[in-house]
Scaffold this active site. Structure first.
Site, PDB file in Angstrom:
ATOM      1  N   ARG A 144       0.826  -1.234   0.000  1.00 33.19           N
ATOM      2  CA  ARG A 144       0.000   0.000   0.000  1.00 33.19           C
ATOM      3  C   ARG A 144       0.847   1.265   0.000  1.00 33.19           C
ATOM      4  NH1 ARG A 144      -2.713  -3.113   3.797  1.00 33.19           N
ATOM      5  NH2 ARG A 144      -4.447  -4.217   2.839  1.00 33.19           N
TER       6      ARG A 144
ATOM      7  N   LYS B 160       3.001  11.510 -10.722  1.00 29.85           N
ATOM      8  CA  LYS B 160       2.027  10.706 -11.462  1.00 29.85           C
ATOM      9  C   LYS B 160       2.696   9.400 -11.863  1.00 29.85           C
ATOM     10  CE  LYS B 160      -1.139  13.596 -14.122  1.00 29.85           C
ATOM     11  NZ  LYS B 160      -1.510  13.838 -15.533  1.00 29.85           N
TER      12      LYS B 160
ATOM     13  N   GLU C  44       8.134  17.666 -24.940  1.00 25.62           N
ATOM     14  CA  GLU C  44       7.520  18.066 -23.651  1.00 25.62           C
ATOM     15  C   GLU C  44       8.096  19.405 -23.184  1.00 25.62           C
ATOM     16  OE1 GLU C  44       4.957  16.480 -22.339  1.00 25.62           O
ATOM     17  OE2 GLU C  44       5.242  14.298 -22.423  1.00 25.62           O
TER      18      GLU C  44
ATOM     19  N   LYS D  11       6.964  23.164 -13.847  1.00 27.67           N
ATOM     20  CA  LYS D  11       6.093  22.030 -13.497  1.00 27.67           C
ATOM     21  C   LYS D  11       5.918  21.941 -11.980  1.00 27.67           C
ATOM     22  CE  LYS D  11       4.921  17.259 -14.118  1.00 27.67           C
ATOM     23  NZ  LYS D  11       5.123  15.989 -14.792  1.00 27.67           N
TER      24      LYS D  11
ATOM     25  N   GLU E 104      -4.332  17.127  -9.763  1.00 26.43           N
ATOM     26  CA  GLU E 104      -4.912  17.438 -11.070  1.00 26.43           C
ATOM     27  C   GLU E 104      -6.421  17.683 -11.031  1.00 26.43           C
ATOM     28  OE1 GLU E 104      -3.050  15.531 -14.539  1.00 26.43           O
ATOM     29  OE2 GLU E 104      -5.074  15.319 -15.340  1.00 26.43           O
TER      30      GLU E 104
ATOM     31  N   ARG F 210      -3.391  21.818 -13.154  1.00 26.70           N
ATOM     32  CA  ARG F 210      -2.437  20.798 -13.613  1.00 26.70           C
ATOM     33  C   ARG F 210      -2.874  20.154 -14.926  1.00 26.70           C
ATOM     34  NH1 ARG F 210       0.739  16.034 -10.180  1.00 26.70           N
ATOM     35  NH2 ARG F 210       1.872  15.279 -12.005  1.00 26.70           N
TER      36      ARG F 210
ATOM     37  N   ASN G 123      -1.514  18.733 -19.842  1.00 27.19           N
ATOM     38  CA  ASN G 123      -1.934  17.776 -20.879  1.00 27.19           C
ATOM     39  C   ASN G 123      -2.032  18.426 -22.259  1.00 27.19           C
ATOM     40  OD1 ASN G 123      -2.177  15.627 -19.067  1.00 27.19           O
ATOM     41  ND2 ASN G 123      -4.207  16.331 -18.435  1.00 27.19           N
TER      42      ASN G 123
ATOM     43  N   HIS H 214      -1.887  16.469 -25.462  1.00 23.63           N
ATOM     44  CA  HIS H 214      -1.940  15.055 -25.102  1.00 23.63           C
ATOM     45  C   HIS H 214      -3.228  14.350 -25.505  1.00 23.63           C
ATOM     46  CE1 HIS H 214       1.742  15.877 -23.019  1.00 23.63           C
ATOM     47  NE2 HIS H 214       1.820  14.657 -22.530  1.00 23.63           N
TER      48      HIS H 214
ATOM     49  N   HIS I 187      -2.074  11.223 -27.229  1.00 21.45           N
ATOM     50  CA  HIS I 187      -2.394   9.864 -26.752  1.00 21.45           C
ATOM     51  C   HIS I 187      -3.154   9.084 -27.822  1.00 21.45           C
ATOM     52  CE1 HIS I 187      -2.041  10.871 -22.154  1.00 21.45           C
ATOM     53  NE2 HIS I 187      -0.874  10.692 -22.735  1.00 21.45           N
TER      54      HIS I 187
ATOM     55  N   HIS J 274       5.936   8.495 -27.227  1.00 20.98           N
ATOM     56  CA  HIS J 274       5.111   9.504 -26.569  1.00 20.98           C
ATOM     57  C   HIS J 274       5.472  10.940 -27.002  1.00 20.98           C
ATOM     58  CE1 HIS J 274       2.617  11.212 -23.419  1.00 20.98           C
ATOM     59  NE2 HIS J 274       3.642  11.954 -23.033  1.00 20.98           N
TER      60      HIS J 274
HETATM   61  N1  LIG Z   1       4.311  10.696 -15.096  1.00 23.13           N
HETATM   62  C1  LIG Z   1       4.293  11.777 -15.854  1.00 23.13           C
HETATM   63  O1  LIG Z   1       4.006  12.885 -15.379  1.00 23.13           O
HETATM   64  C2  LIG Z   1       4.645  11.668 -17.299  1.00 23.13           C
HETATM   65  C3  LIG Z   1       4.884  12.826 -18.061  1.00 23.13           C
HETATM   66  C4  LIG Z   1       5.287  12.695 -19.382  1.00 23.13           C
HETATM   67  C5  LIG Z   1       5.430  11.431 -19.928  1.00 23.13           C
HETATM   68  N2  LIG Z   1       5.183  10.326 -19.191  1.00 23.13           N
HETATM   69  C6  LIG Z   1       5.377   8.975 -19.743  1.00 23.13           C
HETATM   70  O2  LIG Z   1       6.760   8.830 -20.052  1.00 23.13           O
HETATM   71  C7  LIG Z   1       6.889   7.838 -21.074  1.00 23.13           C
HETATM   72  C8  LIG Z   1       7.886   8.294 -22.119  1.00 23.13           C
HETATM   73  O3  LIG Z   1       9.136   8.496 -21.509  1.00 23.13           O
HETATM   74  P1  LIG Z   1      10.499   8.360 -22.331  1.00 23.13           P
HETATM   75  O4  LIG Z   1      10.391   9.109 -23.594  1.00 23.13           O
HETATM   76  O5  LIG Z   1      11.581   8.685 -21.380  1.00 23.13           O
HETATM   77  O6  LIG Z   1      10.466   6.819 -22.750  1.00 23.13           O
HETATM   78  P2  LIG Z   1      11.306   5.531 -22.315  1.00 23.13           P
HETATM   79  O7  LIG Z   1      11.395   5.403 -20.849  1.00 23.13           O
HETATM   80  O8  LIG Z   1      10.741   4.376 -23.068  1.00 23.13           O
HETATM   81  O9  LIG Z   1      12.770   5.842 -22.896  1.00 23.13           O
HETATM   82  C9  LIG Z   1      12.935   5.950 -24.288  1.00 23.13           C
HETATM   83  C10 LIG Z   1      14.021   4.992 -24.807  1.00 23.13           C
HETATM   84  O10 LIG Z   1      15.302   5.473 -24.425  1.00 23.13           O
HETATM   85  C11 LIG Z   1      16.062   4.443 -23.777  1.00 23.13           C
HETATM   86  N3  LIG Z   1      16.950   5.152 -22.844  1.00 23.13           N
HETATM   87  C12 LIG Z   1      16.610   5.727 -21.660  1.00 23.13           C
HETATM   88  N4  LIG Z   1      17.646   6.416 -21.166  1.00 23.13           N
HETATM   89  C13 LIG Z   1      18.677   6.263 -22.022  1.00 23.13           C
HETATM   90  C14 LIG Z   1      20.000   6.772 -22.073  1.00 23.13           C
HETATM   91  N5  LIG Z   1      20.453   7.605 -21.122  1.00 23.13           N
HETATM   92  N6  LIG Z   1      20.779   6.424 -23.112  1.00 23.13           N
HETATM   93  C15 LIG Z   1      20.286   5.637 -24.096  1.00 23.13           C
HETATM   94  N7  LIG Z   1      19.049   5.145 -24.136  1.00 23.13           N
HETATM   95  C16 LIG Z   1      18.245   5.465 -23.115  1.00 23.13           C
HETATM   96  C17 LIG Z   1      15.003   3.568 -23.165  1.00 23.13           C
HETATM   97  O11 LIG Z   1      15.503   2.263 -22.938  1.00 23.13           O
HETATM   98  C18 LIG Z   1      13.928   3.575 -24.240  1.00 23.13           C
HETATM   99  O12 LIG Z   1      14.247   2.665 -25.266  1.00 23.13           O
HETATM  100  C19 LIG Z   1       5.505   7.596 -21.622  1.00 23.13           C
HETATM  101  O13 LIG Z   1       5.035   6.363 -21.150  1.00 23.13           O
HETATM  102  C20 LIG Z   1       4.673   8.726 -21.047  1.00 23.13           C
HETATM  103  O14 LIG Z   1       3.326   8.376 -20.870  1.00 23.13           O
HETATM  104  C21 LIG Z   1       4.801  10.424 -17.893  1.00 23.13           C
HETATM  105 ZN   LIG Z   2       3.549  13.682 -21.891  1.00 23.88          ZN
END
Ligand SMILES: NC(=O)c1ccc[n+]([C@@H]2O[C@H](COP(=O)([O-])OP(=O)(O)OC[C@H]3O[C@@H](n4cnc5c(N)ncnc54)[C@H](O)[C@@H]3O)[C@@H](O)[C@H]2O)c1
Ligand SMILES: [Zn+2]
Length: 355
Positions: free
Chosen positions: A123, A145, A187, A223, A233, A237, A241, A244, A248, A260
């Site tokens: 939990r 999030k 972003e 942020k 949110e 907040r 989006n 998005h 999405h 993304h």
């Molecule tokens: N929680 C939130 O507030 C929030 C906000 C924006 C996006 N997101 C989420 O984040 C995700 C996208 O994140 P992302 O773009 O980081 O994707 P990701 O985590 O898949 O990373 C992208 C790629 O880069 C590789 N990688 C990571 N770090 C590396 C490095 N230093 N060197 C080489 N390769 C590396 C990963 O293995 C992957 O193949 C989505 O799922 C999205 O929904 C969440």
């Molecule tokens: Zn995003």
């Protein structure tokens, strides 16, 4: 960057985001002051683990932490219940207790999923974010999030849990493939559109690689402010989006083959174009946004038809009953939440598609 920058996020509880070079090598000592002694389970994907996992584990061990690690297959397609369940089983097998901690070492996929595992295991136990992509550095590692995707759509199961600390080692950005770096730029540009000319002009006047530390700090500060004012949110907040709803939908239509950040870039461009054509935005805004996206190798449109995008978007969690809230960019630094009947979404998306 010569020095370390620290940004406090005043949520419950307050935590620090630290930005600097070489932070992964020092993560043990830095986290010791926040966490005290405990067991840490480090979660990383199969691309990040060979690059940084040993550095992190060695630093944590040197600082006296008991360390275990779990590696899962990289990619958005694995941000699902199967991987979450495997992480939770790993935490239980490793006998983590209520006072222990999860460390998310990687991009947004790792942060979202390891964060959700921490939020649901026993939990809720503590977690820390060690972002390694530009996207996770400027956006997802801050704000608490966490989520996984379901077959019906993005991030449909998740929880709010603020991290205990965030360490952004800007050295990690050097190993990013160009397209993954660009995902973060999407972003960051979105944040520029929301926050105003001071940040947005950095994207117009230079390239993102010129000033990552300044851009990263400005994005995180913006942020953090929004999250402090609206942690769960309920209102402001939701503006984060921006881009998005369509973004999405593009991700979903592509079966998550389009990453993304690329999808958000296209979604942002589509909404800006629609907003201008429908008379909501000041003239020229959409061209300025599109130019910044293009300069960073990002798309400004999509080949999916408006009908398919609207259908995918209406399965999104931002829908409530017969209405959906969209974020309308009116000017740089002036975006508005607009609640519209679901039937209006298709003509809005259609207005934003095409040249
Ligand atoms: N929680 C939130 O507030 C929030 C906000 C924006 C996006 N997101 C989420 O984040 C995700 C996208 O994140 P992302 O773009 O980081 O994707 P990701 O985590 O898949 O990373 C992208 C790629 O880069 C590789 N990688 C990571 N770090 C590396 C490095 N230093 N060197 C080489 N390769 C590396 C990963 O293995 C992957 O193949 C989505 O799922 C999205 O929904 C969440
Ligand atoms: Zn995003």
């Amino acid at each position: 960057m010569s020095s370390v920058q620290t940004i406090e996020v005043h949520t419950a509880p307050t935590y620090e985001v630290t930005i600097g070079v070489g932070l992964l090598r020092e993560c043990g000592a830095r986290l010791k002051t926040v966490l005290g002694g405990c067991r840490i389970a480090v979660a990383a994907d199969s691309n990040v683990a060979p690059l940084y996992l040993e550095t992190v584990c060695a630093s944590l061990r040197d600082a006296g932490f008991a360390v275990c690690s779990y590696v899962f297959p990289a990619g958005e397609a694995h941000k699902n219940f199967t991987t979450l369940s495997a992480i939770l089983e790993f935490l239980a097998e490793s006998q983590l207790t209520r006072t222990d901690c999860v460390a998310a070492l990687g991009g947004g996929v790792t942060g979202d999923m390891a964060g959700f595992a921490a939020a649901s295991y026993l939990r809720g136990i503590r977690y820390v974010q060690l972002p390694t992509t530009l996207l996770s550095t400027v956006d997802s590692s801050v704000g608490g999030k966490t989520a996984i995707d379901l077959a019906a759509g993005k991030n449909l199961a998740g929880a709010f849990l603020q991290p205990a600390a965030v360490l952004c080692d800007t050295d990690c950005l050097r190993s990013l493939p160009a397209a993954v770096f660009a995902d973060g730029a999407a972003e960051a540009i979105k944040t520029g559109v929301l926050s105003g000319e001071t940040l947005f002009s950095l994207f117009e006047d230079g390239t993102l690689t010129d000033a990552p530390a300044e851009i990263i700090a400005r994005c995180i500060r913006y942020k953090a402010g929004v999250v402090e004012r609206d942690e769960k949110e309920q209102g402001e907040r939701r503006k984060l989006n921006l881009g998005h709803t369509v973004g999405h939908a593009i991700e979903k239509c592509s079966g998550y083959a389009i990453p993304h950040g690329h999808a958000v870039a296209a979604g942002l461009a589509v909404m800006a174009r629609a907003s201008e054509r429908l008379g909501w935005a000041e003239p020229g805004v959409s061209a300025r946004i599109a130019a910044c996206l293009e300069k960073n190798g990002l798309p400004t449109g999509t080949d999916y038809p408006a009908e398919a995008l609207a259908k995918a978007a209406l399965a999104d969690k931002k829908r409530s009953g017969d209405s959906i809230t969209i974020v309308v960019p009116k000017a740089i630094g002036d975006c508005e939440l607009k609640r519209i009947p679901v039937t209006e979404l298709l003509p809005i998306i259609a207005a934003g598609l095409g040249g």
